[in-house]
Design a protein around this motif. Structure first.
Motif, mmCIF file in Angstrom:
data_model
loop_
_atom_site.group_PDB
_atom_site.id
_atom_site.type_symbol
_atom_site.label_atom_id
_atom_site.label_comp_id
_atom_site.label_asym_id
_atom_site.label_seq_id
_atom_site.Cartn_x
_atom_site.Cartn_y
_atom_site.Cartn_z
ATOM 1 N N ALA A 1 0.799 -1.237 0.000
ATOM 2 C CA ALA A 1 0.000 0.000 0.000
ATOM 3 C C ALA A 1 0.826 1.279 0.000
ATOM 4 O O ALA A 1 0.310 2.344 -0.316
ATOM 5 N N TYR A 2 2.104 1.156 0.360
ATOM 6 C CA TYR A 2 2.887 2.375 0.623
ATOM 7 C C TYR A 2 3.866 2.659 -0.511
ATOM 8 O O TYR A 2 4.209 1.764 -1.280
ATOM 9 N N SER A 3 4.322 3.909 -0.564
ATOM 10 C CA SER A 3 5.119 4.372 -1.701
ATOM 11 C C SER A 3 6.348 3.489 -1.940
ATOM 12 O O SER A 3 6.898 2.900 -1.007
ATOM 13 N N GLU B 1 -6.204 6.512 2.712
ATOM 14 C CA GLU B 1 -5.014 5.686 2.491
ATOM 15 C C GLU B 1 -3.761 6.563 2.481
ATOM 16 O O GLU B 1 -3.805 7.703 2.004
ATOM 17 N N ALA B 2 -2.649 6.015 2.941
ATOM 18 C CA ALA B 2 -1.393 6.771 2.952
ATOM 19 C C ALA B 2 -1.070 7.329 1.559
ATOM 20 O O ALA B 2 -0.574 8.447 1.428
ATOM 21 N N ALA B 3 -1.372 6.533 0.521
ATOM 22 C CA ALA B 3 -1.057 6.967 -0.840
ATOM 23 C C ALA B 3 -1.790 8.251 -1.226
ATOM 24 O O ALA B 3 -1.368 8.952 -2.147
ATOM 25 N N PHE C 1 -9.292 15.093 10.796
ATOM 26 C CA PHE C 1 -8.201 14.178 11.145
ATOM 27 C C PHE C 1 -8.172 12.986 10.211
ATOM 28 O O PHE C 1 -9.155 12.270 10.068
ATOM 29 N N ARG C 2 -7.031 12.762 9.586
ATOM 30 C CA ARG C 2 -6.888 11.597 8.695
ATOM 31 C C ARG C 2 -6.620 10.347 9.552
ATOM 32 O O ARG C 2 -5.673 10.299 10.315
ATOM 33 N N SER C 3 -7.503 9.346 9.432
ATOM 34 C CA SER C 3 -7.302 8.118 10.193
ATOM 35 C C SER C 3 -6.920 6.978 9.254
ATOM 36 O O SER C 3 -7.184 7.041 8.045
ATOM 37 N N TYR C 4 -6.263 5.940 9.802
ATOM 38 C CA TYR C 4 -5.903 4.774 8.977
ATOM 39 C C TYR C 4 -6.509 3.474 9.481
ATOM 40 O O TYR C 4 -6.276 2.414 8.906
ATOM 41 N N ASN C 5 -7.251 3.535 10.590
ATOM 42 C CA ASN C 5 -7.955 2.338 11.080
ATOM 43 C C ASN C 5 -8.922 2.752 12.196
ATOM 44 O O ASN C 5 -9.054 3.952 12.500
ATOM 45 N N PRO D 1 7.477 -3.591 12.025
ATOM 46 C CA PRO D 1 6.813 -2.439 12.642
ATOM 47 C C PRO D 1 7.110 -1.123 11.924
ATOM 48 O O PRO D 1 8.201 -0.932 11.391
ATOM 49 N N TRP D 2 6.125 -0.231 11.953
ATOM 50 C CA TRP D 2 6.363 1.158 11.574
ATOM 51 C C TRP D 2 7.087 1.820 12.737
ATOM 52 O O TRP D 2 6.997 1.341 13.878
ATOM 53 N N PRO D 3 7.776 2.931 12.485
ATOM 54 C CA PRO D 3 8.353 3.681 13.605
ATOM 55 C C PRO D 3 7.255 4.170 14.558
ATOM 56 O O PRO D 3 6.073 4.194 14.192
ATOM 57 N N PRO D 4 7.630 4.575 15.783
ATOM 58 C CA PRO D 4 6.634 5.045 16.755
ATOM 59 C C PRO D 4 5.747 6.157 16.166
ATOM 60 O O PRO D 4 6.210 6.994 15.397
ATOM 61 N N GLN D 5 4.490 6.129 16.579
ATOM 62 C CA GLN D 5 3.510 7.067 16.030
ATOM 63 C C GLN D 5 3.496 8.393 16.800
ATOM 64 O O GLN D 5 3.569 8.423 18.030
ATOM 65 N N GLY D 6 3.382 9.465 16.032
ATOM 66 C CA GLY D 6 3.275 10.806 16.602
ATOM 67 C C GLY D 6 2.139 11.563 15.947
ATOM 68 O O GLY D 6 1.470 11.042 15.044
ATOM 69 N N LEU E 1 3.454 1.150 17.829
ATOM 70 C CA LEU E 1 4.184 0.862 16.582
ATOM 71 C C LEU E 1 3.382 -0.195 15.813
ATOM 72 O O LEU E 1 3.537 -1.396 16.058
ATOM 73 N N PRO E 2 2.490 0.248 14.935
ATOM 74 C CA PRO E 2 1.666 -0.723 14.207
ATOM 75 C C PRO E 2 2.518 -1.503 13.210
ATOM 76 O O PRO E 2 3.556 -1.019 12.774
ATOM 77 N N ARG E 3 2.070 -2.703 12.850
ATOM 78 C CA ARG E 3 2.863 -3.545 11.958
ATOM 79 C C ARG E 3 2.207 -3.777 10.611
ATOM 80 O O ARG E 3 0.989 -3.889 10.517
ATOM 81 N N VAL F 1 -2.341 10.919 12.990
ATOM 82 C CA VAL F 1 -1.346 10.220 13.795
ATOM 83 C C VAL F 1 -0.657 9.257 12.833
ATOM 84 O O VAL F 1 -1.315 8.564 12.059
ATOM 85 N N SER F 2 0.672 9.262 12.840
ATOM 86 C CA SER F 2 1.420 8.374 11.949
ATOM 87 C C SER F 2 2.892 8.437 12.373
ATOM 88 O O SER F 2 3.231 9.086 13.362
ATOM 89 N N SER F 3 3.730 7.764 11.603
ATOM 90 C CA SER F 3 5.158 7.819 11.885
ATOM 91 C C SER F 3 5.774 9.015 11.171
ATOM 92 O O SER F 3 5.183 9.557 10.219
ATOM 93 N N GLY F 4 6.986 9.364 11.595
ATOM 94 C CA GLY F 4 7.738 10.349 10.837
ATOM 95 C C GLY F 4 7.929 9.846 9.407
ATOM 96 O O GLY F 4 7.950 10.620 8.450
ATOM 97 N N ALA F 5 8.015 8.519 9.262
ATOM 98 C CA ALA F 5 8.263 7.907 7.952
ATOM 99 C C ALA F 5 7.186 8.273 6.929
ATOM 100 O O ALA F 5 7.490 8.675 5.802
ATOM 101 N N THR F 6 5.925 8.125 7.334
ATOM 102 C CA THR F 6 4.848 8.380 6.372
ATOM 103 C C THR F 6 4.740 9.874 6.045
ATOM 104 O O THR F 6 4.526 10.241 4.889
ATOM 105 N N GLY F 7 4.942 10.730 7.031
ATOM 106 C CA GLY F 7 4.930 12.169 6.746
ATOM 107 C C GLY F 7 6.048 12.546 5.794
ATOM 108 O O GLY F 7 5.862 13.354 4.876
ATOM 109 N N ARG G 1 -0.171 -5.977 4.321
ATOM 110 C CA ARG G 1 -1.259 -5.162 4.854
ATOM 111 C C ARG G 1 -1.026 -4.803 6.317
ATOM 112 O O ARG G 1 -0.491 -5.631 7.089
ATOM 113 N N LEU G 2 -1.448 -3.607 6.673
ATOM 114 C CA LEU G 2 -1.489 -3.161 8.068
ATOM 115 C C LEU G 2 -2.685 -3.876 8.700
ATOM 116 O O LEU G 2 -3.832 -3.514 8.455
ATOM 117 N N LEU G 3 -2.402 -4.913 9.495
ATOM 118 C CA LEU G 3 -3.509 -5.770 9.991
ATOM 119 C C LEU G 3 -4.487 -5.037 10.896
ATOM 120 O O LEU G 3 -5.660 -5.398 10.980
HETATM 121 N N1 PCA Z 1 2.192 4.838 8.439
HETATM 122 C C1 PCA Z 1 0.997 4.219 7.948
HETATM 123 C C2 PCA Z 1 0.497 3.381 9.074
HETATM 124 C C3 PCA Z 1 1.348 3.688 10.233
HETATM 125 C C4 PCA Z 1 2.402 4.577 9.723
HETATM 126 O O1 PCA Z 1 3.355 4.993 10.360
HETATM 127 C C5 PCA Z 1 -0.043 5.231 7.571
HETATM 128 O O2 PCA Z 1 0.010 6.368 8.039
HETATM 129 O O3 PCA Z 1 -0.950 4.868 6.837
#
Ligand code: PCA
Length: 329
Positions: free
Chosen positions: A35-37, A190-192, A168-172, A145-150, A232-234, A207-213, A91-93
């Motif tokens: 699902a992710y870039s 969706e993150a995309a 607020f954008r939610s993912y679950n 795992p994704w990095p810790p969520q902020g 840290l969601p997986r 709420v998400s990781s620094g990675a997704t931002g 998939r993010l379960l």
């Molecule tokens: N990125 C994904 C899920 C958790 C994360 O860090 C997202 O934002 O969709």
């Protein structure tokens, strides 16, 4: 060279060298939606995993990764694997808590807020997750795992009151519930799709990781990232059980070895990506730092409510999982 590219490069080079030496033969083709870039570490890890499988099965299993939700959007990937539309996918379960509350175990606020604790929690949960997936016709290969969520905002936020009314954008379900309990208006995206959602004002926070931002360049629309370390969601890589049953013993062993490597490599990439991407957000112009004491104290309270709700929904099995985790800590 990009950080994750560097992390993946040595394994990939070895795999490619092996593949090149193989005689030509008809390979079994597997499609692997993610699902992710493509530049995200989960996706890069998936590509390296596919290279490893190609090499380890002597070219008999040829996996094509489709990153960025290009083949199936995140929410549809699990079903696509279950129904055999694709052989394998990621998939993010925790996006499937409507099927079982247990799938949300890796989103319990502040239960396992570090990589080390998340690892123990996963070990405690794995047998249950594997059994649940098996009932659904899925074989778990590896999870990362994704990095810790902020928390991300388009303004400075020092308290829950400052969050009132934000889109607020939610993912679950967990993230939607977090929004409700803090007076925000959740919309699942969706993150995309998030760069677009923030640019057009459909969403103003998440709420998400620094990675997704970082992957989605959210500094173009958002101004603040607060480290909260809520969970840290997986992401889970799963294969269709029928497809798996048809794989030879030797190829199963090769795929299992590649899965173990992918889990370890993904974890290291996730750790390395944590600071790297927070630095990237700051370089993009965002204010990055820990949430203030008042905000943090209020979020811990919200977390207690969410934990009680999850325990209620997950029942005795949820309790057993949390007890097992606490016993292993
Ligand atoms: N990125 C994904 C899920 C958790 C994360 O860090 C997202 O934002 O969709």
């Amino acid at each position: 060279m990009k950080l994750t590219t560097k992390l993946m490069a040595s394994a990939a080079t070895a795999a490619v060298a092996l593949t090149a030496a193989l005689p030509a033969m008809a390979a079994e083709k597997w499609d692997m939606p993610m699902a992710y870039s493509a530049s995200n570490f989960h996706s890069e890890n998936g590509v390296t995993f596919a290279d490893c499988v190609r090499a380890g099965t002597n070219g008999e299993i040829d996996i094509t990764v489709h990153a960025g939700g290009s083949l199936f959007a995140g929410a549809d990937i699990k079903r696509a694997i279950q129904t055999g539309q694709v052989q394998i996918g990621e998939r993010l379960l925790s996006g499937h808590q409507n099927e079982s509350a247990i799938f949300g175990y890796d989103n319990i606020p502040f239960l396992a807020p570090s990589f080390e604790e998340s690892d123990i929690l996963y070990k405690a949960a794995k047998p249950k997750i594997e059994a649940l997936l098996e009932e659904q016709g899925l074989e778990l290969l590896y999870a990362v795992p994704w990095p810790p969520q902020g928390l991300y905002f388009n303004k400075e936020v020092n308290s829950v009151a400052d969050m009132e009314g934000l889109k607020f954008r939610s993912y679950n379900n967990t993230t939607s519930r977090l929004a409700e309990l803090t007076g925000m208006l959740p919309v699942t995206i969706e993150a995309a799709e998030i760069s677009q959602a923030f640019a057009t004002g459909v969403a103003e926070s998440m709420v998400s990781s620094g990675a997704t931002g970082y992957d989605r360049k959210v500094w173009e629309s958002l101004s603040h990232f607060y480290e909260v370390n809520s969970w840290l969601p997986r992401n889970y890589v799963m294969v269709n059980a029928g497809v798996w049953a048809g794989v030879s013993g030797a190829n199963k062993a090769a795929i299992t070895a590649c899965s173990e490597e992918a889990a370890a490599r993904g974890l290291e990439a996730s750790k390395a990506y944590t600071q790297f991407t927070m630095d990237g957000l700051a370089a993009g112009g965002m204010t990055v730092g820990p949430a203030g004491d008042k905000l943090m104290g209020e979020l811990l309270k919200v977390g207690e409510t969410m934990t009680a709700e999850w325990m209620e929904a997950a029942g005795a099995e949820g309790q057993a999982l949390v007890d097992a985790y606490k016993g292993m800590k």
